[in-house]
Design an enzyme around this catalytic site. Structure first.
Site, PDB file in Angstrom:
ATOM      1  N   GLY A 191      27.356  54.010 -13.472  1.00  0.00           N
ATOM      2  CA  GLY A 191      28.581  54.552 -12.836  1.00  0.00           C
ATOM      3  C   GLY A 191      29.840  53.812 -13.223  1.00  0.00           C
ATOM      4  CD  GLU A 194      37.421  56.377 -16.026  1.00  0.00           C
ATOM      5  OE1 GLU A 194      37.923  57.357 -15.475  1.00  0.00           O
ATOM      6  OE2 GLU A 194      37.234  55.306 -15.420  1.00  0.00           O
ATOM      7  CE  LYS A 209      41.223  50.407 -15.381  1.00  0.00           C
ATOM      8  NZ  LYS A 209      39.826  50.113 -15.730  1.00  0.00           N
ATOM      9  N   GLY A 306      32.835  50.731 -10.607  1.00  0.00           N
ATOM     10  CA  GLY A 306      31.661  50.987  -9.773  1.00  0.00           C
ATOM     11  C   GLY A 306      32.034  51.572  -8.428  1.00  0.00           C
TER      12      GLY A 306
HETATM   13  N1  HSE Z   1      35.714  53.308 -16.446  1.00  0.00           N
HETATM   14  C1  HSE Z   1      36.452  52.273 -15.833  1.00  0.00           C
HETATM   15  C2  HSE Z   1      35.902  50.940 -16.290  1.00  0.00           C
HETATM   16  C3  HSE Z   1      36.355  52.392 -14.358  1.00  0.00           C
HETATM   17  O1  HSE Z   1      34.855  50.948 -16.956  1.00  0.00           O
HETATM   18  O2  HSE Z   1      36.498  49.904 -16.057  1.00  0.00           O
HETATM   19  C4  HSE Z   1      37.339  51.585 -13.619  1.00  0.00           C
HETATM   20  O3  HSE Z   1      38.631  51.859 -14.013  1.00  0.00           O
END
Ligand code: HSE
Length: 421
Positions: A191, A194, A209, A306
């Site tokens: 999980g 994305e 980010k 997660g």
């Molecule tokens: N897919 C993103 C990650 C989820 O792996 O960090 C959190 O932003």
């Protein structure tokens, strides 16, 4: 005495994070909200894509809908929590909620990396809150520290490991010697990834980010389009092995700096010394370093992805908004983009590179390095290729070197990865 005994949340999305939030609000903390906030919390309405496909444990007081209207038009809903992911219709739904004067919590970096400034202005105009702590580095508190706890600083640099999926993949490729595909499949099963993992492996998730970190660190609008972005698809097991022998690990780094009133913002995989703390951030963990004139440096570390870690950050924002509502105040802790710095183009960055070259004759490629004035700091033979670490040079000159190596006969430039120094 609380203004209301119970606050009601309309939840948009019941995927990994959506159901994480549902569990925290409705089961894990259900009995404690009253103690912690002085009020009860409830999720009476959830919007999902397909009601028939939901096979999750839901409270009897929760009704599922496939359309937004029942939530948006319900005056009893105090806060909307948007966890649908993707840009549209999430962006429009958030805007509609704010225009109705409903505060919003979200974890959707796709939306805020493009529309933070616009949506925060709409929130302010309509006297409500818009918080998205969970959009950056999952469970790690970083948006609020930038906006509040470290407000007394002129920040110089924010950098870190901002994507759990790629950090998990690179860790497993090194430790377990898994293939890229095997590690990605595991990250998806856990999980972390994305829905469409290209955003993870191509660095776009981390770039979103970085845009949010830069905008909040330097109080200047920065969007996804301003972030130079490179992913990890080209990293090979050989690169990881040779880097290891040279004393480095390969990590996907997100870096933003304020230099001479220009903002540098980038995401790329880089060799980083094994002694560096970021080098030892493994699996799906994230870490963010902040450098400022008053704090010197601070490091934040924790789970960046997660179900429950992300839900934890979402619920922190919900709690903050409830407190605001209880005390009749809004937008206390928010983005404030009063600077308008220009973005520094990648061409003018200076970086050192790790290169893996295959060539019959060492003198040929060395002559090309000399032609561009690029000095070599480390050389290591590895099977039928040679690995070098260069001294720093501008990206513009490096790009010309790579072009020349690619054009030269009998030379194969097999890898080029930046070195963090
Ligand atoms: N897919 C993103 C990650 C989820 O792996 O960090 C959190 O932003």
């Amino acid at each position: 005495m609380a203004k209301k005994e119970k606050y009601k949340i309309g939840l948009l999305g019941l995927g990994t994070v959506g159901y994480g939030v549902y569990q925290v609000v409705e089961y894990m903390q259900k009995e404690q909200w009253k103690e912690k906030l002085g009020v009860e919390l409830e999720i009476p309405k959830v919007m999902v894509k397909e009601i028939a496909a939901v096979n999750k444990k839901i409270q009897p007081h929760t009704t599922l809908y496939e359309t937004y209207d029942e939530i948006l038009n319900d005056d009893e809903i105090d806060i909307i929590v948007e966890l649908m992911g993707g840009i549209e219709p999430a962006h429009t739904y958030v805007k509609m909620a704010l225009e109705r004067g409903k505060s919003v919590v979200s974890a959707n970096k796709d939306v805020y990396a493009l529309y933070a400034e616009e949506l925060e202005a709409v929130a302010k105009e309509n006297n409500c809150d818009l918080l998205y702590e969970a959009a950056v580095a999952g469970a790690i508190p970083i948006m609020r520290p930038l906006r509040q706890c470290m407000l007394a600083n002129n920040l110089q640099c924010v950098m870190g490991i901002l994507n759990g999926t790629t950090n998990y993949i690179l860790t497993k490729m090194e430790e377990e010697r898994w293939s890229f595909e095997q590690a990605l499949a595991e990250a998806q099963a856990l999980g972390y990834a994305e829905r469409n993992p290209t955003a993870d492996v191509d660095g776009i998730d981390a770039a979103r980010k970085v845009a949010l970190l830069a905008a909040n660190a330097f109080h200047s609008p920065v969007t996804l389009h301003d972030v130079y972005t490179e992913g990890i698809r080209h990293i090979t097991p050989e690169d990881i092995a040779i880097s290891g022998e040279l004393g480095y690990r390969i990590k996907l780094l997100g870096i933003t700096e304020l230099v001479n009133d220009t903002i540098k913002a980038s995401v790329y995989p880089a060799l980083i010394k094994k002694e560096h703390q970021l080098s030892n951030v493994s699996d799906s963990f994230n870490a963010v370093y902040v450098y400022g004139d008053a704090i010197d440096e601070a490091m934040f570390y924790g789970r960046g992805a997660g179900e429950l870690p992300t839900a934890s950050a979402v619920c922190g924002d919900i709690a903050d908004i409830i407190r605001n509502m209880e005390y009749d105040c809004v937008t206390r802790v928010r983005g404030n983009y009063y600077n308008h710095y220009t973005i520094c183009p990648i061409d003018s960055y200076e970086n050192a590179y790790f290169l893996r070259i295959k060539a019959a004759d060492i003198t040929v490629w060395q002559a090309i390095f000399d032609q561009f004035g690029i000095k070599i700091a480390v050389t290591k033979e590895y099977r039928d290729s040679v690995a070098v670490i260069t001294e720093k040079a501008t990206e513009k000159v490096m790009a010309e070197l790579f072009e020349a190596l690619n054009q030269a006969e009998n030379i194969q430039l097999e890898s080029k990865i930046r070195v963090f120094a």
